[in-house]
Design an enzyme around this catalytic site. Structure first.
Site, PDB file in Angstrom:
ATOM      1  N   ASP A  81      40.963  52.688  49.805  1.00 17.13           N
ATOM      2  CA  ASP A  81      41.696  52.850  48.546  1.00 17.13           C
ATOM      3  C   ASP A  81      41.178  54.101  47.819  1.00 17.13           C
ATOM      4  O   ASP A  81      39.970  54.376  47.830  1.00 17.13           O
ATOM      5  CB  ASP A  81      41.439  51.576  47.712  1.00 17.13           C
ATOM      6  CG  ASP A  81      42.252  51.512  46.439  1.00 17.13           C
ATOM      7  OD1 ASP A  81      43.366  52.066  46.405  1.00 17.13           O
ATOM      8  OD2 ASP A  81      41.769  50.875  45.474  1.00 17.13           O
ATOM      9  N   GLY A 188      42.120  48.319  35.545  1.00 17.20           N
ATOM     10  CA  GLY A 188      41.173  47.681  34.628  1.00 17.20           C
ATOM     11  C   GLY A 188      41.868  46.687  33.708  1.00 17.20           C
ATOM     12  O   GLY A 188      43.014  46.288  33.941  1.00 17.20           O
TER      13      GLY A 188
HETATM   14  P1  13P Z   1      43.073  46.498  38.924  1.00 22.94           P
HETATM   15  O1  13P Z   1      41.587  46.662  39.071  1.00 22.94           O
HETATM   16  O2  13P Z   1      43.554  46.883  37.572  1.00 22.94           O
HETATM   17  O3  13P Z   1      43.509  45.144  39.335  1.00 22.94           O
HETATM   18  O4  13P Z   1      43.756  47.540  39.909  1.00 22.94           O
HETATM   19  C1  13P Z   1      43.384  47.554  41.250  1.00 22.94           C
HETATM   20  C2  13P Z   1      43.788  48.851  41.870  1.00 22.94           C
HETATM   21  O5  13P Z   1      44.779  49.436  41.509  1.00 22.94           O
HETATM   22  C3  13P Z   1      42.954  49.384  42.951  1.00 22.94           C
HETATM   23  O6  13P Z   1      43.400  50.624  43.404  1.00 22.94           O
END
Ligand code: 13P
Length: 292
Positions: A81, A188
Site C-alpha cells: 500500500d 485516519g
Molecule cells: P483508514 O486508515 O482511514 O481506514 O484508511 C486506510 C487506507 O486508506 C490505507 O491506504
C-alpha cells in the site's frame, strides 16, 4: 491461497461487491484478518503501507503475510500500500507480493503517469497487479499514518478530487489495474462527518472502466459504502477504525480486570475484537454474495 488482485477484483465487480483491504502492521492483525475472511468464506487483501515501515519493516511483516496467505483456504491478495519509492516497490515484488501500489499522486500529472507506467511495465512482466492513485486523499491528524502528513485544515476542499477526464487519460496511458481516487474520504479518524462526492465515483468509473479504490475506508457510513460500491468502488482500504476498535476493547478489558494482567490474555482478546471489526467490514462490503 495466495491470489492476484486483478481476478479477485474482477469477480467482486461482477457481483457488485467490494473486497476489504486491511493494513496489518502486526501479527495480531494478520491473524484476525485471515480468521475473519475464512469464517465468512470471502477473499481478502492483506496490505502493508510503506509508511508503516516505522511500525514494522516490510522485510519482517511481508514473509508473515505471504505465509498466512498461502496457508489460507480463501483467496488472499498480498499487496504493498502507498508504495512511494521505486526501491520499496521492487522489494515487495521480489518478495512475492501479488500486487503493489505506486503512489505518485503528489507529483504533477505527467510525472505521476511516467512513474506509474514504469512500475506497471515491470509488474505486469512478472504477473503482478498495480494500483495507482490520481487526486489527493487527505490525512487527518488522528491516525492515518499509512497515508501522508496530516492536513486537517484542508479537509473538505474539493479541487483535489479526481477529475474523470484526466482519469481516463491516466488509465489509458499507464495501463494500471485499479485506481485510487479522491472524492472526500480521509485517512485516519474523521474529525467531521464525511461528505462524499459519490457521483464523482460514478463519473470516474464511466470513464475508466477499471475497479476503483476507496482510501480512508474505515469510518464511512453503511449507506455511503453501498452507493460507492454500486458506483464503481471495488477495493476498500480499511485500517484506522479497526486499530481503534482493538485498542478500545483492550482498554475495556483492563478496566474490568483489576487484579493481575497477562500479556497473552490481552493479545488474545485484542485479536478477537479485531476479527469482529473486520467481519463487520467484510459483511458491509459484501451484501450477501457468497461465491469466489
Ligand atoms: P483508514 O486508515 O482511514 O481506514 O484508511 C486506510 C487506507 O486508506 C490505507 O491506504
Amino acid at each position: 491461497m495466495l491470489a492476484g488482485l486483478r481476478g479477485v477484483l474482477a469477480n467482486a465487480r461482477a457481483e457488485k461487491t467490494a473486497i476489504a483491504a486491511f493494513n496489518v502492521p502486526n501479527l495480531e492483525m494478520v491473524r484476525a484478518a485471515i480468521q475473519a475472511a475464512e469464517e465468512l468464506e470471502r477473499p481478502v487483501i492483506l496490505q502493508h503501507a510503506q509508511g508503516h515501515d516505522s511500525l514494522i519493516p516490510l522485510e519482517e511483516i511481508g514473509p508473515i503475510m505471504l505465509d498466512y496467505a498461502k496457508r489460507s483456504n480463501v483467496p488472499v491478495v498480498v499487496h504493498l500500500d502507498h508504495g512511494k519509492s521505486f526501491d520499496a516497490i521492487v522489494r515487495a515484488m521480489k518478495m512475492g507480493f501479488t500486487s503493489v501500489m505506486i503512489d505518485a499522486s503528489d507529483l504533477p500529472f505527467e510525472e505521476n503517469i511516467a512513474r506509474t507506467k514504469e512500475i506497471v511495465k515491470i509488474a505486469h512482466s512478472l504477473g503482478i497487479s498495480v494500483e495507482a492513485e490520481l487526486g489527493h486523499v487527505f490525512t487527518s491528524s488522528l491516525g492515518g499514518g499509512e497515508g501522508r502528513a496530516p492536513d486537517d485544515e484542508k479537509i473538505g476542499e474539493t479541487d483535489i478530487y479526481t477529475d474523470p477526464k484526466q482519469a481516463k487519460q491516466f488509465v489509458a496511458e499507464t495501463n494500471a489495474d485499479c485506481l485510487a481516487i479522491a472524492f472526500g474520504t480521509v485517512h485516519g479518524i474523521y474529525l467531521k462527518e464525511p461528505k462524499l462526492d459519490l457521483n464523482r465515483v460514478k463519473q470516474v468509473y464511466e470513464e475508466v472502466g477499471i475497479p476503483l479504490v476507496m482510501h480512508g475506508g474505515s469510518g464511512v457510513s453503511e449507506e455511503d459504502y453501498q452507493i460507492a460500491i454500486d458506483n464503481g468502488i471495488t477495493k476498500i482500504n480499511y485500517y484506522t477504525y479497526a486499530n481503534k476498535a482493538g485498542a478500545a476493547a483492550l482498554a475495556h478489558y483492563l478496566a474490568q480486570h483489576s487484579k493481575e494482567y497477562f500479556l497473552e490474555d490481552c493479545v488474545e482478546m485484542t485479536t478477537k475484537a479485531l476479527k469482529s471489526d473486520y467481519q463487520k467490514a467484510i459483511n458491509s462490503f459484501n451484501r450477501g454474495a457468497t461465491s469466489y
